[in-house]
Design an enzyme around this catalytic site. Structure first.
Site, PDB file in Angstrom:
ATOM      1  CG  HIS A 196      -1.885  -1.053   1.342  1.00  0.00           C
ATOM      2  ND1 HIS A 196      -1.771  -2.099   2.224  1.00  0.00           N
ATOM      3  CD2 HIS A 196      -3.043  -1.258   0.662  1.00  0.00           C
ATOM      4  CE1 HIS A 196      -2.815  -2.904   2.089  1.00  0.00           C
ATOM      5  NE2 HIS A 196      -3.599  -2.427   1.155  1.00  0.00           N
TER       6      HIS A 196
ATOM      7  CE  LYS B 126      -2.119 -10.009  -3.416  1.00  0.00           C
ATOM      8  NZ  LYS B 126      -3.517  -9.692  -3.252  1.00  0.00           N
TER       9      LYS B 126
ATOM     10  CB  SER C 220      -1.901 -10.183   0.286  1.00  0.00           C
ATOM     11  OG  SER C 220      -3.227 -10.362   0.739  1.00  0.00           O
TER      12      SER C 220
ATOM     13  NE  ARG D  57      -9.113 -11.704   2.409  1.00  0.00           N
ATOM     14  CZ  ARG D  57      -9.753 -10.841   1.601  1.00  0.00           C
ATOM     15  NH1 ARG D  57      -9.169 -10.398   0.504  1.00  0.00           N
ATOM     16  NH2 ARG D  57     -10.962 -10.407   1.901  1.00  0.00           N
TER      17      ARG D  57
END
Ligand code: PAF
Length: 277
Positions: free
Chosen positions: A33, A146, A182, A184
């Protein structure tokens, strides 16, 4: 850096329509990010980052409730990355009424791949991104590659609604071993984290095989899928597509720019990745 929670406060703080660069996120930020924020900063405009976990893009069985909400830490990271405004509305602010008006993307692009395995996902994404675009009115918006299909769906939405926004894709940031960053990834156990690189290795295997011998495409896809399965993964898809429309390449497309996309579950964590080749 200002942290704002309401649309009114955001509008009052913005320099005017088309005068900022925007990075939409769901928070729980990582280096990927922050690289989007750095790309947004290159435009010399104030950078607005939104943090909003969007219920509309989660199916009932997915991780909406457990998705990490880490606003204080995210704000520290964004401050050091040079963001100017963080827009972090709560649900009552962004969806004061049930959001019955929705942006329905083209099924040809949005009902395949991720959209096939996550029905309604891109309607949820487009609806919130359209709403965030109305609030922020950016000149430029930066999305990570991504989420390759998401980037394509957003580009198509912006084109078809003639929004005066330039959509930029940013390269995927990877860990030292090649795992795509990620939010996650944080769900992975230590043992799963060691294994997680197998997804991007599978994509690399397919891309290398297809470049060497285009006629081996179907075999490369199925070998890589079997190998992931043998390693304990549950693959949803590992597939080569045209970069223009994400449809399977015909024989005479095989020398043109392609992308291989993958989604697979490791334990309870679903990871996605892709590789242009
Ligand atoms: O990519 C994401 O994090 C989300 O899908 C987005 C674009 C912020 C919309 O909720």
């Amino acid at each position: 850096m200002q942290i704002l929670h309401t649309i009114d406060a955001l509008r009052a703080a913005l320099p005017g329509a088309g005068r900022c660069a925007f990075v939409p996120t769901m928070g729980n930020l990582h280096e990927g990010h922050l690289s989007l924020v750095r790309q947004a900063r290159t435009h010399g405009l104030p950078v607005v980052v939104s943090i909003f976990v969007n219920r509309l893009q989660f199916a009932p069985h997915e991780d909406f409730d457990t998705y990490p909400r880490t606003l204080a830490r995210d704000a520290d990271l964004l401050r050091s990355a040079g963001a100017n405004i963080v827009f972090a509305p709560d649900e009552a602010e962004l969806y004061p009424q049930p959001q019955t008006f929705k942006v329905q993307p083209d099924p040809a692009l949005a009902d395949i791949l991720e959209g096939h395995f996550r029905p309604g996902f891109f309607t949820g994404v487009c609806t919130v991104v359209m709403k965030l675009f109305q609030c922020v009115q950016p000149q430029v918006a930066v999305f990570g590659k991504k989420d390759y299909q998401q980037l394509m769906v957003i580009r198509q939405m912006v084109r078809q609604f003639a929004l005066p926004i330039t959509v930029e894709g940013a390269d995927t940031t990877r860990a030292d071993d090649g795992l795509a960053l990620s939010s996650r990834n944080g769900y992975l156990s230590e043992a799963e984290r060691q294994q997680a690189i197998a997804l991007s290795q599978a994509l690399r295997f397919i891309a290398d095989r297809v470049r060497l011998d285009p006629s081996s495409l179907a075999q490369a896809e199925s070998e890589a899928t079997d190998e992931l399965r043998a390693k304990g993964w549950a693959p949803d898809y590992l597939t080569v597509r045209r970069r223009t429309d994400l449809l399977p390449p015909a024989a005479d497309d095989l020398a043109s720019p392609l992308v291989v996309l993958g989604a697979a579950r490791l334990g309870t964590t679903r990871l996605i990745d892709n590789l242009e080749f």
